[in-house]
Design a protein around this motif. Structure first.
Motif, PDB file in Angstrom:
ATOM      1  N   SER A   1       0.816  -1.215   0.000  1.00 55.01           N
ATOM      2  CA  SER A   1       0.000   0.000   0.000  1.00 55.01           C
ATOM      3  C   SER A   1       0.861   1.282   0.000  1.00 55.01           C
ATOM      4  O   SER A   1       0.599   2.212  -0.750  1.00 55.01           O
ATOM      5  CB  SER A   1      -0.989  -0.065   1.164  1.00 55.01           C
ATOM      6  OG  SER A   1      -0.754   0.921   2.084  1.00 55.01           O
ATOM      7  N   TYR A   2       1.946   1.304   0.795  1.00 52.90           N
ATOM      8  CA  TYR A   2       2.736   2.553   0.814  1.00 52.90           C
ATOM      9  C   TYR A   2       3.479   2.763  -0.501  1.00 52.90           C
ATOM     10  O   TYR A   2       3.642   3.892  -0.970  1.00 52.90           O
ATOM     11  CB  TYR A   2       3.674   2.587   2.030  1.00 52.90           C
ATOM     12  CG  TYR A   2       5.114   2.209   1.767  1.00 52.90           C
ATOM     13  CD1 TYR A   2       6.051   3.133   1.286  1.00 52.90           C
ATOM     14  CD2 TYR A   2       5.566   0.907   1.986  1.00 52.90           C
ATOM     15  CE1 TYR A   2       7.367   2.778   1.030  1.00 52.90           C
ATOM     16  CE2 TYR A   2       6.874   0.550   1.727  1.00 52.90           C
ATOM     17  CZ  TYR A   2       7.771   1.486   1.245  1.00 52.90           C
ATOM     18  OH  TYR A   2       9.063   1.128   0.985  1.00 52.90           O
ATOM     19  N   THR A   3       3.937   1.641  -1.109  1.00 46.15           N
ATOM     20  CA  THR A   3       4.658   1.803  -2.388  1.00 46.15           C
ATOM     21  C   THR A   3       3.711   2.322  -3.467  1.00 46.15           C
ATOM     22  O   THR A   3       4.112   3.092  -4.336  1.00 46.15           O
ATOM     23  CB  THR A   3       5.313   0.488  -2.855  1.00 46.15           C
ATOM     24  OG1 THR A   3       4.367  -0.569  -2.739  1.00 46.15           O
ATOM     25  CG2 THR A   3       6.548   0.162  -2.049  1.00 46.15           C
ATOM     26  N   TRP A   4       2.443   1.905  -3.380  1.00 47.54           N
ATOM     27  CA  TRP A   4       1.461   2.403  -4.356  1.00 47.54           C
ATOM     28  C   TRP A   4       1.264   3.912  -4.193  1.00 47.54           C
ATOM     29  O   TRP A   4       1.270   4.665  -5.164  1.00 47.54           O
ATOM     30  CB  TRP A   4       0.135   1.648  -4.211  1.00 47.54           C
ATOM     31  CG  TRP A   4      -0.902   2.134  -5.172  1.00 47.54           C
ATOM     32  CD1 TRP A   4      -2.013   2.860  -4.893  1.00 47.54           C
ATOM     33  CD2 TRP A   4      -0.898   1.966  -6.597  1.00 47.54           C
ATOM     34  NE1 TRP A   4      -2.713   3.149  -6.026  1.00 47.54           N
ATOM     35  CE2 TRP A   4      -2.047   2.617  -7.105  1.00 47.54           C
ATOM     36  CE3 TRP A   4      -0.039   1.333  -7.498  1.00 47.54           C
ATOM     37  CZ2 TRP A   4      -2.364   2.642  -8.459  1.00 47.54           C
ATOM     38  CZ3 TRP A   4      -0.350   1.359  -8.844  1.00 47.54           C
ATOM     39  CH2 TRP A   4      -1.493   2.014  -9.312  1.00 47.54           C
ATOM     40  N   GLU A   5       1.127   4.334  -2.930  1.00 47.11           N
ATOM     41  CA  GLU A   5       0.936   5.776  -2.672  1.00 47.11           C
ATOM     42  C   GLU A   5       2.119   6.589  -3.204  1.00 47.11           C
ATOM     43  O   GLU A   5       1.939   7.603  -3.873  1.00 47.11           O
ATOM     44  CB  GLU A   5       0.800   6.030  -1.169  1.00 47.11           C
ATOM     45  CG  GLU A   5      -0.575   5.679  -0.634  1.00 47.11           C
ATOM     46  CD  GLU A   5      -0.581   5.604   0.889  1.00 47.11           C
ATOM     47  OE1 GLU A   5       0.265   6.255   1.532  1.00 47.11           O
ATOM     48  OE2 GLU A   5      -1.435   4.868   1.420  1.00 47.11           O
ATOM     49  N   LEU A   6       3.335   6.110  -2.916  1.00 47.26           N
ATOM     50  CA  LEU A   6       4.520   6.843  -3.389  1.00 47.26           C
ATOM     51  C   LEU A   6       4.614   6.808  -4.908  1.00 47.26           C
ATOM     52  O   LEU A   6       4.991   7.795  -5.548  1.00 47.26           O
ATOM     53  CB  LEU A   6       5.794   6.247  -2.782  1.00 47.26           C
ATOM     54  CG  LEU A   6       6.032   6.470  -1.289  1.00 47.26           C
ATOM     55  CD1 LEU A   6       7.385   5.881  -0.876  1.00 47.26           C
ATOM     56  CD2 LEU A   6       6.016   7.965  -0.949  1.00 47.26           C
ATOM     57  N   LEU A   7       4.233   5.672  -5.473  1.00 50.43           N
ATOM     58  CA  LEU A   7       4.300   5.531  -6.930  1.00 50.43           C
ATOM     59  C   LEU A   7       3.327   6.499  -7.611  1.00 50.43           C
ATOM     60  O   LEU A   7       3.678   7.168  -8.590  1.00 50.43           O
ATOM     61  CB  LEU A   7       3.981   4.074  -7.310  1.00 50.43           C
ATOM     62  CG  LEU A   7       3.947   3.747  -8.792  1.00 50.43           C
ATOM     63  CD1 LEU A   7       5.300   4.031  -9.435  1.00 50.43           C
ATOM     64  CD2 LEU A   7       3.593   2.275  -9.012  1.00 50.43           C
TER      65      LEU A   7
END
Lengths: 242, 569
Positions: A151-157
């Motif tokens: 989930s956090y990598t998606w937000e940063l992406l």
């Protein structure tokens, strides 16, 4: 249904029933987590943003913990089953951040975490059905972190790709890149067999060279060249001069 | 005046070193940047770090010197494969792939990777690089130089004579007779990883007695001229690069030790393995002493320099210093393959007409740590951090309060030892500290000691002897004085010695400040000093690695220059 899930479901009975197979599989997970830890630490060093560096460091910390958990379980099972010890956690990395750049690196990590989460779900279900509570608990603990990473990598992406469409495109791009890499790896595996066979044939052609080498280039022993020893008095004199 | 880059790579512990106008400007191991322990790959990140330190572009380099001759090495590998036919059948495909696929093209790869003209890239011999790294950074004008490692191109042991800017080859002993490979084989036999577990064997040796000397007399023959020969039937390093020993060794010494079994010295089996380690250590010392004495006879030099991986054996180094008859001994802090990069760079520099570098004062040759980045990161991580006015005093007080402190200051160390730039510091008096560090961070075997750092001027109060060229770099052990043993309980080894570091203001001002503050507090000016890394990790380099270390390991606090990061109680 996703291909990863189908494959994992098909292979679960094969992988998790073989004693050496379980040890090897868990050790491979440990290696993958350790390699991911190195990648995340490299990312923390290379990103210009302190906020993202902090996120990568936390992620690296999780991966290191997962690696230790997998390795510990692999060793425990190796002892229980009295099979070959899985060895040390030596890692290699492809320097993904440098290769892909930060946006695609994030897409790659997100893609990998999502796949791992799906795969782990099938393992958990399989372990639950077969009463292997310790292994189920191991994967259940780790999957919590995998969800958070996904989930956090998606937000940063999304932030780096200027919106969701860009993020989806990045994920597709790295999925293709990874498929290409898998294809090359499979090819590499096949080519290795061919290479070994041909080099062994080549090896046989060395036979005539064996006596020649022994004759012309014998194994040297002891000091060579042998220098002239200084007489003891000269050593003493030299030391005094110094 | 020239800028010369030295490179070592493709075996283990790749590194780059930069010499500008005859001065060693930077030296960095690739593992510190790539974060892969003993990273053998082409050290392009380390090259970038060296150039950044010097503020140079690759175009400004006059030469790039690789530390080994790839074609001479290929020749040795091929000869060995033919000599050991047909036992080498398994190794043949791998050796061919590694030599022909990668290693012989190294000079082209370097030119392309660094971005310099191919004509500027050249190579010199492996042992010459080692010898140069030790002699040209030593304080000696005239010295014998003994290089002892696994293998270079052909040689595994070589003797050189250094005089001013000249370095002359005297004699050598060739592969497969090799002390480095003897030690590696026994490291694997005792269940440790080769190229990593050698320190563990040295630590283990102190827990045993050399009761298997007779067995080792069968394994290795020492001749009157100092040379030695391995009984090759016990070894497999000619045909197997991974294990290094054969079944005949197990027939002689008993079955090998399984790698993952925890050590327990109440178990007679483990005591027997400790005896084997002690016997190996004893044999190694005898061989090295023989070599050193022969070196003295042949060269008549007053000083001795040691290089090569075997020269990292601090116990043997102490014995050589005591018994070889040389007035003084120096060991380069990165005596292993990484050090070859520095030697190659110095040779290139001398050949360009630059002067010999001054004697190495400090191993702090890597990139500096960025406290500002650490501050930003610590805030993002939600850590409690403050800027302090007097970091040395804060550190000393934390140590006096029995805290374990991760300490990062100045430029990164060169070589395997943390010398106060990227260290974990703690109180040396209580054995409990050692256990805590082991439990929380290091997870080391019980027999592995921690090392002390002591104010140079106070060394004689705690240890037998005085500072010498080796002690600032932690490359020899010293006996702890009986009256000081209680005060140094956490850093004393089973045999009553410690691998000490002496700290002088000019060489390590920050750590000197900490020790001086401890002295002012009425405490012994000694700290437990161990490297800032977890098991299997390289020593931390930059701010991100340091913060990553802090998150991962239960140290009480961290000091990065003047930035104090505390763990919430």
């Amino acid at each position: 249904m996703h291909l990863t899930v189908t494959l994992a479901r098909l292979l679960n009975p094969v992988v998790w029933r073989r004693k050496q197979g379980v040890v090897t599989k868990l050790h491979r997970f440990a290696l993958a987590e350790q390699a991911s830890m190195v990648d995340m630490r490299q990312a923390a060093r290379l990103t210009p943003s302190p906020a993202r560096a902090a996120a990568y460091l936390r992620h690296a910390d999780d991966e290191a913990r997962h690696a230790r958990m997998f390795a510990r379980r692999a060793q425990e099972l190796a002892r229980t089953y009295q099979c070959q010890s899985p060895g040390d956690l030596r890692v290699d990395t492809e320097h993904l951040f440098e290769t892909l750049g930060e946006r695609d690196f994030l897409a790659f990590v997100h893609y990998g975490e999502a796949r791992a989460r799906r795969q782990f779900d099938t393992y958990i279900a399989w372990f639950a059905r077969h009463g292997r509570d310790k292994d189920r608990a191991l994967f259940e603990t780790i999957i919590q972190d995998e969800r958070r990473h996904e989930s956090y990598t998606w937000e940063l992406l999304v932030e780096l790709a200027n919106g969701e469409p860009g993020a989806h495109r990045a994920v597709k791009r790295v999925a293709l890149w990874e498929a290409g890499r898998r294809w090359l790896r499979a090819g590499h595996g096949g080519a290795q067999w061919f290479y070994r066979l041909t080099t062994w044939l080549l090896y046989l052609t060395l036979i005539p060279l064996v006596p020649l080498v022994w004759l012309v280039r014998p194994q040297l022993r002891r000091w060579h060249p042998k220098p002239r020893a200084l007489p003891a008095g000269e050593v003493h004199k030299k030391l005094q001069v110094q | 005046m020239a800028a010369v880059l030295g490179i070592s790579a493709h075996y283990h512990d790749a590194a780059a070193a930069l010499v500008v106008d005859g001065e060693v400007v930077a030296a960095v191991q690739e593992e510190r940047i790539s974060r892969i322990k003993n990273d053998p790959s082409l050290p392009l990140r380390a090259v970038d770090a060296c150039l950044a330190i010097a503020g140079m572009d690759p175009g400004a380099l006059d030469q790039v010197v690789f530390y080994e001759q790839p074609f001479a090495k290929l020749e040795r590998v091929m000869l060995q494969l033919v000599r050991t036919f047909p036992r080498s059948w398994r190794q043949f495909p791998r050796a061919l792939a590694s030599q022909l696929g990668v290693k012989i093209w190294v000079l082209d790869h370097l030119a392309e990777g660094i971005g310099v003209a191919r004509a500027k890239v050249r190579c010199i011999g492996h042992h010459r690089s080692h010898a140069a790294s030790a002699f040209y950074t030593s304080p000696f004008e005239h010295a014998a130089v003994l290089v002892v490692d696994g293998v270079g191109e052909h040689s595994s042991t070589s003797l050189w004579q250094g005089r001013g800017t000249e370095l002359e080859a005297v004699s050598s002993i060739d592969f497969p007779h090799s002390l480095g490979l003897l030690y590696a084989a026994l490291t694997a036999y005792l269940g440790f990883a080769v190229n990593e577990g050698e320190y563990k064997v040295m630590g283990l040796a102190a827990w045993g007695q050399p009761t298997r000397k007779d067995a080792f007399a069968k394994i290795i023959t020492i001749h009157n001229d100092g040379s030695y020969e391995l009984a090759l039937e016990y070894f497999a390093h000619m045909t197997d690069t991974e294990l290094g020993f054969g079944p005949v060794l197990e027939q002689l010494l008993g079955p090998r030790r399984p790698p993952d079994r925890p050590w327990d010295f109440s178990d007679p089996q483990d005591r027997a393995y400790a005896d084997i380690a002690a016997s190996l250590q004893h044999t190694l010392e005898e061989v090295l002493l023989g070599l050193a004495r022969q070196a003295r006879t042949w060269t008549g030099a007053p000083g001795l320099c040691l290089a090569g991986g075997v020269a990292l054996n601090a116990v043997a180094n102490a014995r050589i210093a005591r018994e070889s008859g040389f007035e003084s001994v120096f060991v380069h802090p990165a005596a292993g393959d990484a050090g070859g990069a520095l030697g190659a760079a110095v040779i290139g520099s001398l050949e360009c007409g630059d002067p010999r570098p001054p004697a190495l004062q400090s191993a702090a040759l890597g990139p500096a740590i960025a406290a500002a980045r650490a501050y930003d990161l610590a805030r993002e991580l939600g850590l409690k951090c403050t800027r302090v006015d007097d970091p040395a005093r804060v550190c000393a007080r934390a140590i006096a309060a029995k805290k374990i402190i991760a300490y990062a200051s100045g430029r990164l160390e060169w070589g395997p030892r943390a010398l106060g730039q990227r260290s974990i510091l703690a109180d040396p008096t209580a054995r409990k500290t050692r256990e805590r560090i082991n439990r929380a961070i290091k997870h080391r075997e019980v027999f592995r000691p921690f090392a002390p750092a002591v104010l140079g001027e106070k060394m004689a109060d705690f240890f037998v002897g005085t500072p010498d060229p080796m002690t600032p770099f932690m490359t020899r052990v010293a006996e702890v004085r009986p009256e000081a043993r209680e005060q140094l309980a956490a850093v004393i080894h089973e045999d009553g010695t410690a691998r000490l570091q002496t700290v002088e203001r000019e060489r390590a001002p920050a750590l000197h400040g900490v020790l001086t503050e401890l002295d002012k507090l009425g405490r012994p000016p000694v700290v437990l000093n161990t490297s800032q890394n977890g098991p299997g990790e390289p020593i931390v380099a930059g701010a991100e690695d340091a913060l990553g270390f802090f998150l991962r390991h239960q140290v009480d606090c961290m000091l990065i220059e003047d930035l104090l990061i505390e763990r919430p109680v």
